[in-house]
Design a protein around this motif. Structure first.
Motif, PDB file in Angstrom:
ATOM      1  N   ARG A  18       0.828  -1.201   0.000  1.00 29.77           N
ATOM      2  CA  ARG A  18       0.000   0.000   0.000  1.00 29.77           C
ATOM      3  C   ARG A  18       0.865   1.255   0.000  1.00 29.77           C
ATOM      4  O   ARG A  18       0.491   2.287  -0.526  1.00 29.77           O
ATOM      5  CB  ARG A  18      -0.907   0.024   1.236  1.00 29.77           C
ATOM      6  N   ARG A  19       2.028   1.164   0.620  1.00 27.22           N
ATOM      7  CA  ARG A  19       2.876   2.338   0.745  1.00 27.22           C
ATOM      8  C   ARG A  19       3.272   2.903  -0.615  1.00 27.22           C
ATOM      9  O   ARG A  19       3.523   4.107  -0.755  1.00 27.22           O
ATOM     10  CB  ARG A  19       4.126   1.976   1.545  1.00 27.22           C
ATOM     11  N   GLN A  20       3.311   2.010  -1.644  1.00 27.42           N
ATOM     12  CA  GLN A  20       3.665   2.473  -2.983  1.00 27.42           C
ATOM     13  C   GLN A  20       2.705   3.546  -3.481  1.00 27.42           C
ATOM     14  O   GLN A  20       3.067   4.398  -4.277  1.00 27.42           O
ATOM     15  CB  GLN A  20       3.655   1.298  -3.975  1.00 27.42           C
TER      16      GLN A  20
ATOM     17  N   LYS B 131       1.205   4.266   9.235  1.00 28.88           N
ATOM     18  CA  LYS B 131       2.148   4.834   8.270  1.00 28.88           C
ATOM     19  C   LYS B 131       1.934   4.268   6.877  1.00 28.88           C
ATOM     20  O   LYS B 131       2.336   4.878   5.889  1.00 28.88           O
ATOM     21  CB  LYS B 131       3.586   4.576   8.724  1.00 28.88           C
ATOM     22  N   ASP B 132       1.324   3.099   6.776  1.00 27.36           N
ATOM     23  CA  ASP B 132       1.069   2.487   5.473  1.00 27.36           C
ATOM     24  C   ASP B 132      -0.347   2.757   4.971  1.00 27.36           C
ATOM     25  O   ASP B 132      -0.738   2.248   3.920  1.00 27.36           O
ATOM     26  CB  ASP B 132       1.294   0.970   5.547  1.00 27.36           C
TER      27      ASP B 132
ATOM     28  N   GLY C 170      -1.684   7.929   7.513  1.00 30.32           N
ATOM     29  CA  GLY C 170      -0.263   8.080   7.760  1.00 30.32           C
ATOM     30  C   GLY C 170       0.492   8.734   6.632  1.00 30.32           C
ATOM     31  O   GLY C 170       1.528   9.372   6.855  1.00 30.32           O
ATOM     32  N   GLN C 171      -0.009   8.624   5.435  1.00 31.12           N
ATOM     33  CA  GLN C 171       0.691   9.160   4.276  1.00 31.12           C
ATOM     34  C   GLN C 171       0.120  10.475   3.756  1.00 31.12           C
ATOM     35  O   GLN C 171       0.808  11.197   3.033  1.00 31.12           O
ATOM     36  CB  GLN C 171       0.691   8.130   3.138  1.00 31.12           C
TER      37      GLN C 171
ATOM     38  N   HIS D  78      -1.391  14.799  10.986  1.00 32.01           N
ATOM     39  CA  HIS D  78      -1.443  14.319  12.365  1.00 32.01           C
ATOM     40  C   HIS D  78      -1.879  12.862  12.418  1.00 32.01           C
ATOM     41  O   HIS D  78      -2.794  12.441  11.710  1.00 32.01           O
ATOM     42  CB  HIS D  78      -2.380  15.185  13.191  1.00 32.01           C
ATOM     43  N   ALA D  79      -1.262  12.111  13.313  1.00 36.30           N
ATOM     44  CA  ALA D  79      -1.493  10.668  13.403  1.00 36.30           C
ATOM     45  C   ALA D  79      -2.915  10.326  13.821  1.00 36.30           C
ATOM     46  O   ALA D  79      -3.363   9.191  13.609  1.00 36.30           O
ATOM     47  CB  ALA D  79      -0.494  10.048  14.385  1.00 36.30           C
TER      48      ALA D  79
END
Length: 321
Positions: free
Chosen positions: A3-5, A205-206, A210-211, A215-216
């Motif tokens: 997913r981060r991609q 983050k993923d 997160g991206q 804010h978290a």
């Protein structure tokens, strides 16, 4: 595929010395609560306008000269709830959901590509008896705003762009895996549905939060439901929207942007991993009546939702109210 991609793109080194810190830039701002009452109230406000494109969902507040708020992907008009609350004393604020996103009901066989979005917006404004607007836009909504300005220059009074497509980043490289998964019919199943089911994952983050949020704690559980629920329930239209972005819709738009007489302001979060500072600088040079760029250090793609006070401040300065 990770997913981060979806949300990674290399950014050049940024000279941040002269930029405001988050603390100073957002002094006096407050995050929108996003609680259940907030979401329920906003959804209750939502209206539907029957058009040839389908039933267009939108929220409207205030009166007088109109301001049109264009949201990002995969969000909807709920993104602008904080800005509407702050700016409706000064404008008739209209926040529609794009074709293929949010709560808009798309007519059978209707295109959801950016050019169709522009036609839909024009018809929506006509139906609401709105001649000219102040445009405020984010992400893919910024692409639509530029296309709208190019086709209907006389209908745009001012333009406020936050992190979004430019002619040199359309689509941004980070969108490639989304488009590919959409072609395979897997984007919703592999990314959006898991995020909807697991809010902590969505904020990780993923995940979406997160991206793309600064804010978290964002987006809230309720915001995730409002944003992703309609997309997961309608995967085919969601995939159609993503696939429609697989070309540079802004190619060659430069001369029309330069010809615009609308005062234009760029407000850009430097923590964005989708759109780069280079894109902001390109946009700033594209408008003959540019009012410059405000860089916001560390702010991510969807910061306009998190800091409505900042958006309201910039809009009022641009509108001179």
């Amino acid at each position: 595929m990770q997913r981060r991609q979806f949300l990674e793109v290399t950014m050049g080194a940024l000279a941040l010395g002269a930029m405001p810190t988050l603390a100073s830039a957002f002094a006096g701002s407050s995050l929108t609560s996003g609680d259940a009452a907030d979401a329920a109230a906003f959804l209750k406000e939502r209206r539907f306008l029957r058009t040839r494109f389908g039933h267009i969902a939108y929220v409207e507040r205030g009166k007088g000269d109109a301001a049109l708020f264009l949201h990002g992907f995969p969000l909807n008009g709920y993104q602008w709830r904080g800005a509407l609350a702050r700016l409706s004393p000064y404008r008739r604020c209209i926040a529609p959901d794009f074709l293929g996103l949010g709560y808009t009901e798309v007519a059978p066989g209707q295109s959801v590509a950016p050019d169709a979005q522009v036609e839909m917006l024009a018809e929506l404004l006509d139906a609401l008896s709105v001649d000219r607007v102040d445009l405020i836009a984010n992400d893919s909504g910024g692409q639509a705003a530029q296309l709208f300005l190019a086709k209907h220059p006389h209908r745009v009074r001012t333009l406020l762009l936050t992190n979004c497509d430019s002619e040199i980043e359309c689509p941004p490289p980070a969108l490639a895996p989304v488009i590919q998964l959409a072609r395979e019919g897997q984007f919703v199943a592999q990314w959006l549905a898991p995020w909807l089911a697991d809010k902590a994952l969505a904020r990780s983050k993923d995940g979406l939060g997160g991206q793309t949020f600064t804010h978290a704690s964002n987006p809230s559980d309720e915001a995730i439901d409002v944003y992703l629920g309609p997309l997961v329930r309608n995967p085919e239209r969601t995939h159609a929207y993503a696939m429609s972005l697989d070309r540079n819709w802004l190619e060659g738009i430069g001369p029309k942007l330069r010809a615009s007489k609308a005062p234009t302001r760029i407000v850009w979060g430097t923590g964005d991993t989708i759109f780069t500072r280079r894109g902001a600088e390109h946009l700033e040079r594209s408008f003959a009546r540019s009012r410059g760029i405000r860089f916001v250090q560390g702010a991510r793609l969807f910061f306009p939702e998190e800091y409505p006070d900042l958006i309201a401040e910039e809009a009022r300065r641009l509108w001179q109210v």
